[in-house]
Design a protein around this motif. Structure first.
Motif, PDB file in Angstrom:
ATOM      1  N   ALA A  15      17.991  94.616   1.780  1.00 40.19           N
ATOM      2  CA  ALA A  15      17.602  93.665   2.548  1.00 40.19           C
ATOM      3  C   ALA A  15      18.027  93.181   3.708  1.00 40.19           C
ATOM      4  CB  ALA A  15      16.906  93.250   2.004  1.00 40.19           C
TER       5      ALA A  15
ATOM      6  N   ARG B 251       8.596  95.932   4.529  1.00 40.23           N
ATOM      7  CA  ARG B 251       9.444  97.044   6.002  1.00 40.23           C
ATOM      8  C   ARG B 251      10.667  97.536   6.103  1.00 40.23           C
ATOM      9  NH1 ARG B 251       5.622  98.556   8.487  1.00 40.23           N
ATOM     10  NH2 ARG B 251       6.299  98.455  10.865  1.00 40.23           N
ATOM     11  N   SER B 252      10.502  98.678   5.966  1.00 41.22           N
ATOM     12  CA  SER B 252      11.456  99.439   6.099  1.00 41.22           C
ATOM     13  C   SER B 252      11.538  99.011   7.558  1.00 41.22           C
ATOM     14  CB  SER B 252      12.183 100.638   5.724  1.00 41.22           C
ATOM     15  OG  SER B 252      13.097 101.350   6.465  1.00 41.22           O
ATOM     16  N   LYS B 253      13.290  99.654   8.318  1.00 42.25           N
ATOM     17  CA  LYS B 253      13.531  99.479   9.753  1.00 42.25           C
ATOM     18  C   LYS B 253      13.360 101.036   9.620  1.00 42.25           C
ATOM     19  CE  LYS B 253      16.105  95.802  11.004  1.00 42.25           C
ATOM     20  NZ  LYS B 253      17.589  95.231  10.364  1.00 42.25           N
TER      21      LYS B 253
ATOM     22  N   GLN C  26       3.750 104.084  -0.725  1.00 44.55           N
ATOM     23  CA  GLN C  26       4.634 104.181   0.279  1.00 44.55           C
ATOM     24  C   GLN C  26       2.768 103.622   0.641  1.00 44.55           C
ATOM     25  OE1 GLN C  26       6.245 107.128   1.386  1.00 44.55           O
ATOM     26  NE2 GLN C  26       7.537 106.159   3.050  1.00 44.55           N
TER      27      GLN C  26
ATOM     28  N   ALA D 109      18.167  96.511   5.849  1.00 42.71           N
ATOM     29  CA  ALA D 109      17.541  97.766   6.571  1.00 42.71           C
ATOM     30  C   ALA D 109      16.581  97.364   6.758  1.00 42.71           C
ATOM     31  CB  ALA D 109      17.980  98.607   5.283  1.00 42.71           C
ATOM     32  N   LEU D 110      15.757  95.842   6.193  1.00 45.59           N
ATOM     33  CA  LEU D 110      14.242  95.481   6.224  1.00 45.59           C
ATOM     34  C   LEU D 110      13.813  95.496   7.565  1.00 45.59           C
ATOM     35  CD1 LEU D 110      13.263  94.140   3.474  1.00 45.59           C
ATOM     36  CD2 LEU D 110      13.511  96.516   3.632  1.00 45.59           C
TER      37      LEU D 110
ATOM     38  N   HIS E 171      16.800 102.942   8.146  1.00 46.32           N
ATOM     39  CA  HIS E 171      16.924 103.050   7.372  1.00 46.32           C
ATOM     40  C   HIS E 171      15.971 103.428   5.998  1.00 46.32           C
ATOM     41  CE1 HIS E 171      20.462 101.004   7.996  1.00 46.32           C
ATOM     42  NE2 HIS E 171      20.049 100.147   8.548  1.00 46.32           N
ATOM     43  N   ILE E 172      14.416 103.840   5.979  1.00 49.23           N
ATOM     44  CA  ILE E 172      13.917 104.690   5.498  1.00 49.23           C
ATOM     45  C   ILE E 172      14.371 105.379   4.480  1.00 49.23           C
ATOM     46  CG2 ILE E 172      12.767 106.243   6.678  1.00 49.23           C
ATOM     47  CD1 ILE E 172      10.035 105.511   6.122  1.00 49.23           C
TER      48      ILE E 172
ATOM     49  N   VAL F 132      16.428 102.853   1.873  1.00 48.25           N
ATOM     50  CA  VAL F 132      15.569 101.244   1.456  1.00 48.25           C
ATOM     51  C   VAL F 132      14.241 102.998   0.203  1.00 48.25           C
ATOM     52  CG1 VAL F 132      13.615 100.292   1.872  1.00 48.25           C
ATOM     53  CG2 VAL F 132      15.256 100.309   3.326  1.00 48.25           C
ATOM     54  N   LYS F 133      13.375 103.732   0.668  1.00 46.18           N
ATOM     55  CA  LYS F 133      12.688 104.744  -0.270  1.00 46.18           C
ATOM     56  C   LYS F 133      13.425 104.637  -1.747  1.00 46.18           C
ATOM     57  CE  LYS F 133       9.701 108.130  -0.604  1.00 46.18           C
ATOM     58  NZ  LYS F 133       8.887 109.603   0.324  1.00 46.18           N
TER      59      LYS F 133
ATOM     60  N   LEU G  31       6.773 102.969   6.331  1.00 49.64           N
ATOM     61  CA  LEU G  31       7.654 102.194   7.212  1.00 49.64           C
ATOM     62  C   LEU G  31       7.174 101.394   5.294  1.00 49.64           C
ATOM     63  CD1 LEU G  31       8.947 101.465  10.826  1.00 49.64           C
ATOM     64  CD2 LEU G  31      10.548 103.228   8.747  1.00 49.64           C
TER      65      LEU G  31
END
Length: 95
Positions: free
Chosen positions: A79, A10-12, A43, A82-83, A15-16, A19-20, A49
């Motif tokens: 991570a 799960r991204s914040k 996804q 950003a997570l 930061h998606i 992260v992606k 997210l």
């Protein structure tokens, strides 16, 4: 014995994109690993997210080697900032 693994990440919100992008890079690099039999990134349609990996590994030692790769280490550093939470990892066997 083959290892079937599911990882939920799960991204914040802020930061998606980062992260992606990093997860997509991991897919390309990981699929080149000898012990990787399958490595698919999903996804969530209702919660963008949330990312889900479905993986199949030849054996535990192949998975261990994967976790030592620089691009996996890079993601672990990302991570931390950003997570939303620690990824959930389910190591399973096919029955």
């Amino acid at each position: 014995m083959k290892i079937h693994l599911i990882a939920i990440i799960r991204s914040k919100p802020a930061h998606i994109d980062e992260v992606k992008k990093q997860l997509q890079t991991m897919v390309v690099r990981t699929r080149e690993e000898k012990a990787c039999l399958q490595y698919d990134l999903h996804q969530d349609l209702e919660d963008p997210l949330q990312f889900i990996f479905y993986e199949i590994w030849q054996d535990e030692s192949g998975l261990d080697l994967h976790n030592e790769q620089p691009y996996i280490q890079d993601f672990q550093l990302l991570a931390e900032k950003a997570l939303q939470e620690t990824p959930l990892i389910y190591k399973t066997k096919l029955i």
